[in-house]
Design an enzyme around this catalytic site. Structure first.
Site, mmCIF file in Angstrom:
data_model
loop_
_atom_site.group_PDB
_atom_site.id
_atom_site.type_symbol
_atom_site.label_atom_id
_atom_site.label_comp_id
_atom_site.label_asym_id
_atom_site.label_seq_id
_atom_site.Cartn_x
_atom_site.Cartn_y
_atom_site.Cartn_z
ATOM 1 N N GLU A 57 32.942 36.349 35.751
ATOM 2 C CA GLU A 57 31.725 35.616 36.101
ATOM 3 C C GLU A 57 31.761 35.121 37.550
ATOM 4 O O GLU A 57 30.772 35.222 38.280
ATOM 5 C CB GLU A 57 31.540 34.408 35.173
ATOM 6 C CG GLU A 57 31.458 34.766 33.697
ATOM 7 C CD GLU A 57 32.802 34.651 33.000
ATOM 8 O OE1 GLU A 57 32.844 34.096 31.885
ATOM 9 O OE2 GLU A 57 33.815 35.113 33.565
ATOM 10 N N CYS A 85 34.232 30.089 30.348
ATOM 11 C CA CYS A 85 35.075 28.901 30.307
ATOM 12 C C CYS A 85 34.434 27.781 31.127
ATOM 13 O O CYS A 85 33.355 27.943 31.707
ATOM 14 C CB CYS A 85 36.457 29.234 30.865
ATOM 15 S SG CYS A 85 36.447 29.618 32.640
ATOM 16 N N CYS A 88 33.808 28.766 34.859
ATOM 17 C CA CYS A 88 32.712 29.707 35.068
ATOM 18 C C CYS A 88 31.348 29.086 34.765
ATOM 19 O O CYS A 88 30.357 29.377 35.445
ATOM 20 C CB CYS A 88 32.942 30.964 34.245
ATOM 21 S SG CYS A 88 34.401 31.887 34.774
#
Length: 215
Positions: A57, A85, A88
């Protein structure tokens, strides 16, 4: 402009497969601009780039921002195979991504509905529309298969060989020269298999496990 999220997820899966082929955790991402055009593609590369932030990402958002000449990706859609996560999701919020599309949830680290829900946190000054479960089975199968193969270890291990491990059981086995324990003085695990030594790529816990390897 409406976008075909299933087609885009297949592109993200293609990126994830490239990551797996390189020994990276198989996560792929695609960024689409407000007009529906794909402006960036990326896959996980922290090992290759020696960069802990090199998630799919992050790399895709960086590429899109560089191409568009603006770190604000207003109206854009981020398509990723696995739920992002915290890092990101934070980047997506800062980039003002309008929509997040992901395949499978990450119950251990997801920040778009699993552990956290940053996309809809009322304390933040931006919201992200979330679409989950797109090509979920394919995304889950890819990442589960990757970790399953890692846990099995090298294919040349023989049945009945005892291995003593200190550290995370998810660590990759890295071959060393026979009798060599690595340059890290804190290394606390040695794998003795047919006169070859192995060690975990990294140690994250202090857990001692004795296993029988079945080939």
């Amino acid at each position: 402009m409406p976008v075909d999220v299933y087609h885009l997820m297949k592109e993200a899966l293609y990126e994830a497969e490239k990551a797996a082929a390189q020994g990276e955790v198989p996560v792929g991402a695609v960024v689409v601009d407000a007009g529906g055009k794909v402006v960036a593609r990326a896959h996980n590369s922290p090992r290759a780039l020696k960069d802990p932030t090199a998630h799919a990402e992050i790399l895709a958002l960086r590429e899109a921002a560089a191409l568009l000449g603006n770190y604000r990706l207003t109206g854009s859609t981020l398509v990723v195979t696995v739920e992002p996560c915290l890092m990101c999701m934070g980047a997506a919020l800062h980039a003002r991504v309008a929509r997040l599309v992901f395949g499978t949830f990450d119950p251990k680290g997801g920040a778009a509905g699993s552990l956290y829900d940053l996309a809809h946190d009322f304390r933040l000054n931006h919201r992200i529309e979330v679409v989950s479960g797109v090509e979920e089975e394919a995304c889950r199968r890819l990442i589960q298969g990757f970790f399953r193969s890692r846990r099995k270890g090298p294919v040349d291990m023989r049945r009945g060989t005892e291995v003593v491990v200190t550290g995370s059981t998810r660590n990759r086995l890295v071959p060393l020269e026979a009798g060599h324990v690595g340059s890290n003085p804190t290394l606390s695990a040695i794998y003795l298999i047919n006169s070859n030594s192995y060690r975990p790529d990294c140690l994250s816990t202090t857990k001692r496990i004795t296993n029988k390897i079945s080939g």
